[in-house]
Design a protein around this motif. Structure first.
Motif, PDB file in Angstrom:
ATOM      1  N   THR A 124       8.985 -35.486  17.068  1.00 17.85           N
ATOM      2  CA  THR A 124       9.911 -36.551  16.672  1.00 17.85           C
ATOM      3  C   THR A 124      11.298 -35.956  16.496  1.00 17.85           C
ATOM      4  N   VAL A 125      12.270 -36.523  17.215  1.00 21.50           N
ATOM      5  CA  VAL A 125      13.661 -36.057  17.068  1.00 21.50           C
ATOM      6  C   VAL A 125      14.492 -37.153  16.426  1.00 21.50           C
ATOM      7  N   PHE A 185      17.141 -39.863   8.964  1.00 22.20           N
ATOM      8  CA  PHE A 185      17.495 -41.178   9.529  1.00 22.20           C
ATOM      9  C   PHE A 185      16.237 -42.014   9.747  1.00 22.20           C
ATOM     10  N   GLU A 186      15.530 -42.228   8.639  1.00 24.48           N
ATOM     11  CA  GLU A 186      14.221 -42.879   8.672  1.00 24.48           C
ATOM     12  C   GLU A 186      14.218 -44.238   9.372  1.00 24.48           C
ATOM     13  N   ASP A 187      15.211 -45.071   9.055  1.00 21.72           N
ATOM     14  CA  ASP A 187      15.194 -46.440   9.579  1.00 21.72           C
ATOM     15  C   ASP A 187      15.199 -46.460  11.106  1.00 21.72           C
ATOM     16  N   GLY A 241       7.899 -47.135  15.001  1.00 25.28           N
ATOM     17  CA  GLY A 241       7.069 -47.996  14.161  1.00 25.28           C
ATOM     18  C   GLY A 241       6.490 -47.290  12.947  1.00 25.28           C
ATOM     19  N   VAL A 242       6.757 -46.013  12.803  1.00 23.78           N
ATOM     20  CA  VAL A 242       6.283 -45.272  11.615  1.00 23.78           C
ATOM     21  C   VAL A 242       7.411 -44.385  11.098  1.00 23.78           C
ATOM     22  N   LYS A 243       7.294 -44.055   9.810  1.00 20.82           N
ATOM     23  CA  LYS A 243       8.289 -43.173   9.215  1.00 20.82           C
ATOM     24  C   LYS A 243       8.087 -41.746   9.704  1.00 20.82           C
ATOM     25  N   PRO A 244       9.174 -41.000   9.856  1.00 18.91           N
ATOM     26  CA  PRO A 244       9.025 -39.587  10.239  1.00 18.91           C
ATOM     27  C   PRO A 244       8.463 -38.794   9.063  1.00 18.91           C
ATOM     28  N   GLU A 245       7.902 -37.634   9.364  1.00 18.73           N
ATOM     29  CA  GLU A 245       7.416 -36.759   8.294  1.00 18.73           C
ATOM     30  C   GLU A 245       8.599 -36.242   7.497  1.00 18.73           C
ATOM     31  N   ARG A 246       8.346 -36.064   6.216  1.00 24.64           N
ATOM     32  CA  ARG A 246       9.412 -35.537   5.375  1.00 24.64           C
ATOM     33  C   ARG A 246       8.914 -34.239   4.723  1.00 24.64           C
ATOM     34  N   PRO A 247       9.777 -33.208   4.653  1.00 17.12           N
ATOM     35  CA  PRO A 247       9.343 -31.974   3.988  1.00 17.12           C
ATOM     36  C   PRO A 247       8.817 -32.275   2.586  1.00 17.12           C
ATOM     37  N   ALA A 248       7.733 -31.586   2.211  1.00 13.03           N
ATOM     38  CA  ALA A 248       7.062 -31.873   0.940  1.00 13.03           C
ATOM     39  C   ALA A 248       8.034 -31.785  -0.244  1.00 13.03           C
ATOM     40  N   ALA A 249       8.941 -30.834  -0.190  1.00 14.21           N
ATOM     41  CA  ALA A 249       9.860 -30.628  -1.323  1.00 14.21           C
ATOM     42  C   ALA A 249      10.798 -31.819  -1.518  1.00 14.21           C
ATOM     43  N   LEU A 250      10.907 -32.686  -0.495  1.00 15.83           N
ATOM     44  CA  LEU A 250      11.838 -33.813  -0.601  1.00 15.83           C
ATOM     45  C   LEU A 250      11.133 -35.152  -0.819  1.00 15.83           C
ATOM     46  N   GLN A 251       9.817 -35.100  -1.025  1.00 15.29           N
ATOM     47  CA  GLN A 251       9.094 -36.339  -1.352  1.00 15.29           C
ATOM     48  C   GLN A 251       9.608 -36.851  -2.689  1.00 15.29           C
ATOM     49  N   GLY A 252       9.808 -38.129  -2.785  1.00 13.41           N
ATOM     50  CA  GLY A 252      10.226 -38.686  -4.070  1.00 13.41           C
ATOM     51  C   GLY A 252      11.684 -38.462  -4.411  1.00 13.41           C
TER      52      GLY A 252
END
Ligand SMILES: *Cc1c(COP(=O)(O)O)cnc(C)c1O
Length: 478
Positions: free
Chosen positions: A398-399, A431-433, A440-451
């Motif tokens: 995913t880019v 740039f999730e949106d 149709g799905v959200k990109p993965e986010r680094p664990a440290a940036l969850q929340g």
């Protein structure tokens, strides 16, 4: 090494003397008085170097030992380019590479520049700049108040580089409720005492105009030691040269080989560093400038006509960090293109600075562009969505939208046997949106940036008012 202005009417200064400033006093941009040269043998010797060693090998040729002692420079660089700072490598990539490559297929790679704290390539230079600023300010006993306006990426990169640094405060203006939720959370969740986020009740240009008005008040600027970290800063360009070498070395085994780079471009700062790497002897075949719908640079490379458009004619696109109407670093390349003729640059920018344009085809200089390796293309929202889908389907990668512009444009310039490296200028999580729209799905986010969006936020909402920002700076600097 001394630095001279593209307009030829400012005194030559050292690296540390221009580090904290923006434009040269004559309105030009700083460049080294000559480009240091690296031979093929020197290139091959770089193959065993870590990123930090490579950065030192290159930057120590641009910064004199008598200006910043090289032992200190080496230590600053080693502290900057670590796997802890550039932690967000993709699965399978080694964070210790700092800017790892990702092979998509034969002769097509991503050069990952966005593994730093704010997930965009601006961290590559800004983190070093933060450490250099602190070093130079402490050495001379100075302080500075950085004032800037951001639509997202520059402001967050500057804040993460300067948070907690002695001698530096950051006043960053952004358009109220116009950044993405992620970008807002990234900036506003910083609780450091030296970071001030100001949400201006207007658009980005209103914020930018406030910054300009303060900078044009020379008395206020001097009294409150107002500084900038915008994209024309030479230190940023210098630091960006390094990853072109790193990318070259990663996909070649011998200095006879050539590679091409495609660079998602806005202010021409990133690709300008590639141009300088080439001038320093890096065997680059082509430098491809990729734009979005704001194609003022693509128009130049296709026609020789440079016609900046003004903020009112700038489109808001899904690759927003490339939404520019005027490429502030372009003057550095044109200086080289016209044979380092500063009188010519003054003449050309006399037109640009008064809202006009110039045409280098009519003047004969445009024929020289291919010899500098440059070519270009542009992309649209539909292209970028299709490219994100294709890249995901074909390679499982995913880019983000900016990198998608690069990948789209790169296709037209691929040559068998010449590796093409597309610069990844942001991670998709930023740039999730747009990713949801494409896949149709959200990109993965680094664990440290969850929340991230749930953290407490700190900012000040302000009317579009020059007096208000001045009063705020006065109140927070005493
Ligand atoms: C800043 C930025 C760009 C444009 O880089 P320039 O140096 O201004 O040409 C491209 N992509 C992303 C994600 C950015 O943040």
């Amino acid at each position: 090494m001394k630095y001279i202005s593209t307009r030829g009417q400012s005194p030559a200064l050292s690296f540390s003397e221009i580090l904290l400033g923006g434009l040269a006093p004559d309105g030009g941009l700083y460049l080294p008085e000559h480009y240091p040269q690296f031979s093929g043998e020197e290139l091959n010797a770089m193959r065993s170097m870590s990123y930090a060693e490579l950065a030192f090998a290159i930057l120590s040729r641009l910064i004199d030992d008598s200006d910043i002692p090289h032992d200190d420079l080496r230590a600053l660089i080693s502290r900057t380019y670590t796997a802890e700072v550039y932690a967000y490598a993709r699965p399978g990539q080694n964070p210790a590479d700092i800017t790892p490559t990702l092979k998509l297929e034969d002769d097509l790679y991503l050069l990952s520049l966005s593994n730093g704290p704010t997930l965009a390539f601006k961290d590559m230079a800004m983190q070093l700049l933060g450490n250099l600023f602190e070093y130079v300010l402490n050495k001379t006993g100075q302080t500075t108040n950085i004032l800037g306006a951001t639509s997202g990426d520059t402001g967050s990169a500057a804040e993460y580089a300067l948070r907690g640094k002695r001698g530096v405060r950051v006043f960053m203006l952004s358009p109220h409720q116009k950044m993405s939720r992620f970008q807002t959370a990234q900036m506003f969740s910083l609780q450091d005492e030296n970071i001030f986020n100001i949400a201006v009740k207007g658009v980005f240009d209103d914020a930018q105009d406030m910054v300009k008005a303060v900078s044009n008040d020379h008395a206020f600027k001097a009294l409150y030691k107002i500084g900038a970290v915008n994209s024309i800063n030479w230190g940023r360009i210098a630091a960006q040269i390094v990853y072109y070498f790193k990318g070259y070395l990663a996909v070649t085994s011998d200095h006879q080989q050539r590679v091409s780079f495609t660079v998602p471009s806005g202010n021409f700062g990133n690709v300008c560093a590639g141009h300088i790497a080439r001038m320093m002897g890096l065997p680059i075949d082509q430098l491809i400038v990729a734009t979005n719908e704001n194609d003022v640079l693509d128009e130049f490379f296709n026609s020789g006509r440079y016609a900046p458009r003004g903020a009112a004619n700038t489109f808001h696109t899904s690759s927003p960090s490339m939404d520019i109407s005027k490429a502030s670093n372009f003057e550095r390349f044109v200086y080289d293109l016209v044979g380092q003729d500063s009188a010519k640059v003054r003449e050309l920018w006399a037109a640009v600075d008064t809202g006009g344009q110039f045409d280098l085809k009519a003047q004969g200089y445009f024929d020289r562009v291919p010899a500098f390796g440059f070519a270009s293309g542009h992309s649209t929202h539909a292209h970028r969505m299709q490219t994100i889908r294709d890249t995901h389907a074909r390679y499982g990668v995913t880019v983000d939208t900016h990198t998608a512009d690069g990948l789209k444009v790169a296709q037209a310039y691929r040559k068998p046997g010449v590796p093409m490296l597309v610069l990844e200028t942001a991670l998709p999580a930023k740039f999730e949106d747009a990713i949801v729209e494409a896949l149709g799905v959200k990109p993965e986010r680094p664990a440290a940036l969850q929340g991230l969006e749930d953290l407490p936020q700190k900012s000040t909402v302000m009317e579009v008012s020059v007096d208000a920002i001045k009063a705020f700076i006065v109140a927070h600097t005493s």
